[in-house]
Write a protein that holds these residues in place. Sequence first.
Motif, PDB file in Angstrom:
ATOM      1  N   TYR A 245       8.664  13.713  -9.571  1.00 28.06           N
ATOM      2  CA  TYR A 245      10.082  13.545  -9.907  1.00 28.06           C
ATOM      3  C   TYR A 245      10.226  12.921 -11.287  1.00 28.06           C
ATOM      4  CZ  TYR A 245      10.374  14.084  -4.834  1.00 28.06           C
ATOM      5  OH  TYR A 245      10.230  14.535  -3.556  1.00 28.06           O
ATOM      6  N   ASN A 246      11.428  13.121 -11.871  1.00 30.88           N
ATOM      7  CA  ASN A 246      11.773  12.488 -13.136  1.00 30.88           C
ATOM      8  C   ASN A 246      13.264  12.210 -13.153  1.00 30.88           C
ATOM      9  OD1 ASN A 246      13.098  14.977 -13.949  1.00 30.88           O
ATOM     10  ND2 ASN A 246      11.065  15.780 -14.426  1.00 30.88           N
ATOM     11  N   GLN A 247      13.784  11.781 -14.304  1.00 35.68           N
ATOM     12  CA  GLN A 247      15.194  11.404 -14.393  1.00 35.68           C
ATOM     13  C   GLN A 247      16.122  12.596 -14.204  1.00 35.68           C
ATOM     14  OE1 GLN A 247      16.439   8.388 -14.649  1.00 35.68           O
ATOM     15  NE2 GLN A 247      14.461   7.359 -14.772  1.00 35.68           N
ATOM     16  N   GLU A 248      15.614  13.798 -14.485  1.00 41.82           N
ATOM     17  CA  GLU A 248      16.458  14.988 -14.395  1.00 41.82           C
ATOM     18  C   GLU A 248      16.441  15.627 -13.015  1.00 41.82           C
ATOM     19  OE1 GLU A 248      18.325  15.682 -16.913  1.00 41.82           O
ATOM     20  OE2 GLU A 248      17.407  14.100 -18.116  1.00 41.82           O
ATOM     21  N   THR A 249      15.646  15.130 -12.097  1.00 44.73           N
ATOM     22  CA  THR A 249      15.558  15.717 -10.757  1.00 44.73           C
ATOM     23  C   THR A 249      16.876  15.527 -10.019  1.00 44.73           C
ATOM     24  OG1 THR A 249      13.205  15.168 -10.683  1.00 44.73           O
ATOM     25  CG2 THR A 249      14.264  15.749  -8.605  1.00 44.73           C
ATOM     26  N   PRO A 250      17.467  16.604  -9.481  1.00 38.79           N
ATOM     27  CA  PRO A 250      18.758  16.458  -8.779  1.00 38.79           C
ATOM     28  C   PRO A 250      18.613  15.614  -7.520  1.00 38.79           C
ATOM     29  CG  PRO A 250      17.880  18.681  -8.525  1.00 38.79           C
ATOM     30  CD  PRO A 250      17.012  17.998  -9.531  1.00 38.79           C
ATOM     31  N   ILE A 251      19.695  14.979  -7.134  1.00 38.93           N
ATOM     32  CA  ILE A 251      19.683  14.058  -5.988  1.00 38.93           C
ATOM     33  C   ILE A 251      19.383  14.796  -4.698  1.00 38.93           C
ATOM     34  CG2 ILE A 251      22.145  14.283  -5.532  1.00 38.93           C
ATOM     35  CD1 ILE A 251      19.978  11.096  -5.267  1.00 38.93           C
ATOM     36  N   SER A 252      19.694  16.088  -4.615  1.00 41.31           N
ATOM     37  CA  SER A 252      19.421  16.853  -3.395  1.00 41.31           C
ATOM     38  C   SER A 252      17.927  16.988  -3.131  1.00 41.31           C
ATOM     39  CB  SER A 252      20.053  18.242  -3.500  1.00 41.31           C
ATOM     40  OG  SER A 252      19.568  18.924  -4.655  1.00 41.31           O
ATOM     41  N   ASP A 253      17.097  16.863  -4.173  1.00 41.07           N
ATOM     42  CA  ASP A 253      15.648  16.961  -4.012  1.00 41.07           C
ATOM     43  C   ASP A 253      14.961  15.608  -3.849  1.00 41.07           C
ATOM     44  OD1 ASP A 253      15.959  19.680  -4.325  1.00 41.07           O
ATOM     45  OD2 ASP A 253      15.496  19.656  -6.469  1.00 41.07           O
ATOM     46  N   ILE A 254      15.640  14.549  -4.209  1.00 42.83           N
ATOM     47  CA  ILE A 254      14.968  13.245  -4.288  1.00 42.83           C
ATOM     48  C   ILE A 254      15.520  12.234  -3.280  1.00 42.83           C
ATOM     49  CG2 ILE A 254      16.453  12.089  -5.956  1.00 42.83           C
ATOM     50  CD1 ILE A 254      13.985  11.219  -7.467  1.00 42.83           C
TER      51      ILE A 254
ATOM     52  N   PHE B 277       0.834  -1.202   0.000  1.00 37.95           N
ATOM     53  CA  PHE B 277       0.000   0.000   0.000  1.00 37.95           C
ATOM     54  C   PHE B 277       0.875   1.261   0.000  1.00 37.95           C
ATOM     55  CE2 PHE B 277      -1.931   3.173   2.928  1.00 37.95           C
ATOM     56  CZ  PHE B 277      -2.913   3.644   2.091  1.00 37.95           C
ATOM     57  N   PHE B 278       1.846   1.317   0.906  1.00 34.87           N
ATOM     58  CA  PHE B 278       2.705   2.495   0.981  1.00 34.87           C
ATOM     59  C   PHE B 278       3.625   2.586  -0.238  1.00 34.87           C
ATOM     60  CE2 PHE B 278       1.673   2.258   5.559  1.00 34.87           C
ATOM     61  CZ  PHE B 278       1.256   3.557   5.739  1.00 34.87           C
ATOM     62  N   TYR B 279       4.030   1.442  -0.800  1.00 36.15           N
ATOM     63  CA  TYR B 279       4.865   1.476  -2.001  1.00 36.15           C
ATOM     64  C   TYR B 279       4.093   2.072  -3.179  1.00 36.15           C
ATOM     65  CZ  TYR B 279       7.703  -0.073  -5.925  1.00 36.15           C
ATOM     66  OH  TYR B 279       8.447  -0.094  -7.081  1.00 36.15           O
ATOM     67  N   LYS B 280       2.824   1.703  -3.295  1.00 38.57           N
ATOM     68  CA  LYS B 280       2.003   2.267  -4.376  1.00 38.57           C
ATOM     69  C   LYS B 280       1.859   3.777  -4.211  1.00 38.57           C
ATOM     70  CE  LYS B 280       0.547  -1.509  -6.627  1.00 38.57           C
ATOM     71  NZ  LYS B 280       0.667  -1.718  -8.070  1.00 38.57           N
ATOM     72  N   ILE B 281       1.654   4.216  -2.970  1.00 41.46           N
ATOM     73  CA  ILE B 281       1.520   5.653  -2.721  1.00 41.46           C
ATOM     74  C   ILE B 281       2.815   6.382  -3.078  1.00 41.46           C
ATOM     75  CG2 ILE B 281       1.255   7.379  -0.903  1.00 41.46           C
ATOM     76  CD1 ILE B 281      -0.707   5.534   0.457  1.00 41.46           C
ATOM     77  N   LEU B 282       3.956   5.819  -2.642  1.00 42.69           N
ATOM     78  CA  LEU B 282       5.244   6.441  -2.957  1.00 42.69           C
ATOM     79  C   LEU B 282       5.505   6.465  -4.457  1.00 42.69           C
ATOM     80  CD1 LEU B 282       7.681   5.111  -0.204  1.00 42.69           C
ATOM     81  CD2 LEU B 282       7.030   7.472  -0.606  1.00 42.69           C
ATOM     82  N   LYS B 283       5.167   5.366  -5.120  1.00 46.72           N
ATOM     83  CA  LYS B 283       5.396   5.298  -6.560  1.00 46.72           C
ATOM     84  C   LYS B 283       4.555   6.334  -7.299  1.00 46.72           C
ATOM     85  CE  LYS B 283       5.558   1.874 -10.298  1.00 46.72           C
ATOM     86  NZ  LYS B 283       5.272   0.465 -10.664  1.00 46.72           N
ATOM     87  N   THR B 284       3.296   6.472  -6.902  1.00 50.38           N
ATOM     88  CA  THR B 284       2.424   7.480  -7.520  1.00 50.38           C
ATOM     89  C   THR B 284       2.945   8.881  -7.265  1.00 50.38           C
ATOM     90  OG1 THR B 284       0.538   5.991  -7.215  1.00 50.38           O
ATOM     91  CG2 THR B 284       0.064   8.307  -7.666  1.00 50.38           C
ATOM     92  N   TYR B 285       3.368   9.137  -6.040  1.00 51.10           N
ATOM     93  CA  TYR B 285       3.900  10.462  -5.696  1.00 51.10           C
ATOM     94  C   TYR B 285       5.177  10.753  -6.487  1.00 51.10           C
ATOM     95  CZ  TYR B 285       5.808  14.252  -2.868  1.00 51.10           C
ATOM     96  OH  TYR B 285       6.335  15.450  -2.451  1.00 51.10           O
ATOM     97  N   GLY B 286       6.066   9.743  -6.594  1.00 51.48           N
ATOM     98  CA  GLY B 286       7.308   9.945  -7.324  1.00 51.48           C
ATOM     99  C   GLY B 286       7.083  10.181  -8.803  1.00 51.48           C
ATOM    100  N   ARG B 287       6.118   9.454  -9.388  1.00 53.71           N
ATOM    101  CA  ARG B 287       5.824   9.640 -10.801  1.00 53.71           C
ATOM    102  C   ARG B 287       5.280  11.040 -11.071  1.00 53.71           C
ATOM    103  NH1 ARG B 287       2.214   5.958 -11.335  1.00 53.71           N
ATOM    104  NH2 ARG B 287       3.653   4.215 -11.614  1.00 53.71           N
ATOM    105  N   LYS B 288       4.585  11.601 -10.087  1.00 48.87           N
ATOM    106  CA  LYS B 288       3.966  12.911 -10.277  1.00 48.87           C
ATOM    107  C   LYS B 288       4.965  14.053 -10.052  1.00 48.87           C
ATOM    108  CE  LYS B 288      -0.158  13.292  -8.683  1.00 48.87           C
ATOM    109  NZ  LYS B 288      -1.310  13.409  -7.757  1.00 48.87           N
TER     110      LYS B 288
END
Length: 794
Positions: free
Chosen positions: A468-477, A455-466
């Motif tokens: 973050y992307n491949q270009e997001t710097p590591i300091s933000d992610i 359940f929490f993995y699905k929530i995190l995955k949805t949040y990350g897809r919305k």
Amino acid sequence: MKKILTIVLLMFFFMPANAVLKEADLEQTLKILRTELSFEYKDLQAKTNMAKERSEQARAELISTMKKSEQNALMLYSQQSDYVFDLTYVCNEVTKLWKEFKESSMPFDKIITYYETDIVRYEKLRKSLQAMPRHMLSDEGKTNRTVCLTLATALENMIKGNLEQYRSDIENNKFVRERLEEQHKYAQERYDAVQQSIFVNGEQTYFTMLKHVNRNISMAIRTIHSKYIPYDNNRSQWGGRLIIWLFIIIFIYAALSIIISTALMHILVPRLMRKKWWPANFSKKDFLKKRPYIIMALTVIFFAVILAIIRIFISTQNFIIMASDLLVEFAWLMSIILVSLLVRIDSKHIKNGFKVYMPILIMGFLVILFRIILIPNILVNLIFPIILLLFMLWQWAELARHKDGLNKEDKIYSWITLFVFIFSTGSSWIGYTLFAVQVLIWWIMQLTCILTITFFYKILKTYGRKHYNQETPISDIWFYGFLRDVLLPVCGVYSIVLSIYWAAEVFDLSALCWKIFYLDFVNTANFKLSLMKLCLVLSLIFLFQYINKVARKALQYHFEKKEVVGRHGNRAVMGANALNILVWGLFIIITMNILRVGNTWLVVISGGLATGLGFASKDILENIYYGISLMAGRIHIGDMIEIDGIRGKVDDMNYTSTMIEAVDGSIIAFQNSQLFTKNYKNLTKNNGWEVISIPVGVAYGTNVNEAKQIIIDACMQTIDRLRKDDKDWIDRSRGITVNFMDFGASSIDLLVFAWVKVSNKLSAQDALRMAIYDSLNSAHVEIPFPQQDIHIKK
């Protein structure tokens, strides 16, 4: 700062000292000592009064513990071996009381040592004051000496009285400790017997029980009568009447929860759906499809809340306390599973999801009821195998009917549930019924943990897809990555331990569980491994993998910001490899410490491995050495090189090989040792320029100087035209050179030299050849080609 210094100075001047030090003279020392002893006497009086209160409180607690101990003794020594649930409950109460007693016991040894030291100190002080000659003191000094002697004597006697009181408490404490320790040892023996019965010996097979079914049914009836129906008017807290009242209360609370949940769904939610903030993707149609299952989940939640509230106000009914705790715990587990299904499964498939999970949930509720009523072994062995068989068939039927309407995760969990049912059914039919119960409870707890993590993995995955992307710097992610890549996997690892613990707690075997968790099932002088150590090592793998990933991305981000990408790509590769060695080397060191890997064993193994690997990996080590030399600055990622007639761009480098993207698009791998043993050209070292030569021939009789000038002018015009088109392929500043090379068989051989960009060599050659050919044709300069005359002799 001034205020702080003022306070410190005041404390320094006006707070009394803890002991008398060397003063101006004896008179002043006696005066200071009198003040100190007066403070100590008042302080000791206050401490003595507090000690008396604590002693009375400890005595009351000790008497309460003694009563509980005697009650536990009566329960423990009267239990029959056939009543496993009763026996484990009593053993758990004994173990719990023993632990509480050890944790709450006062440190009598330290207190006695402290008091004995003070008695000796005050005795020495008293004798010293008594032996002090009075004739050498003034009147004030004599008074101070007398007061100090009186105070020292009083302090000595007061501490002796406290010491005697504590010694009396120690005797009582010792008696209770011995009683509790004796009961605890016996409880551990019974625990071991229960554990042996569940996991090793088992009972008679169900086929044997069916052969003597009439006798077993008669025994079950007698057991029910003796356990749940009292012989006289004595009403036990564990009697059949109270069990009936418990079921009535459960029914009432369940009905009340259904009424509250239904009212919320039919009254409150439709009003909320009219609000602007209501999610647009959750339509009224979806809500109506999910409403029965939302009511079911809310019913379980309200049932748990109501029971938890009632449990707060119940403190005397031990049966109700035990039953409420188990029901509240199971209700929360069910609510987690149901809420996870509601969130993860869409309205189209929600019915299928609930139906395939219903058998395991109802089976779990039955097991909890068996545990609450402390059902005897004969009943469990008689009815549970049939119940398991029916539930296995039910799970099979539901899975066959609804498997196409499930998502991938729920389909996997449902198949595992079916296999658990099959295994438990088989275990119960061959005589391991209690073990089958343990397996079922474990899987219910494990399934709850898995669904929660999913359940929490699905929530995190949805949040990350919305967000973050491949270009997001590591300091933000980084924090999002920590939750997804470390916290959830670690929770998955420890959920196994937690599920086993919860399953054991149903049989009140949680005390034994911790022993098993920390027991080294591999226990040698140079290596130790337990379940908890294994979980810790697996968790560290996820943690160090995440640290390595974040560090490499941070390093890559640094090189992209601070340096030219491509020219210093090999430095990023070397940095990443160094981080790999550092992070995983630290992991190996920590893991070796956790597993208690011995130095002797490590030296022997590492010596043997070093010898074998030294011969086996000679070429690999050679490539690594040359790879480090190349990455130190000879070649960079993005450089154009030429080796064995193959020209291409360096695409990737590591310690063993170099990948080259050839000009024809193919990818070729060269071992690093090959680049050293063969001659290679780094065409990018000279700022990306190289000189090319174009041979051209003119006919004999041609004015060579005019031909040279024609070629030079044509090439320079071509360079200017290319630069207008932003094609800076040829270096104009170095000019075009034409040399008279040789007298050829058919022509005067000229060689045209020009500096061109390495990356555009073919295009530059094409442009220059076209310019030379067109210019010579326009000037009517013949470009001869080889010809032969054939003479035919008759």
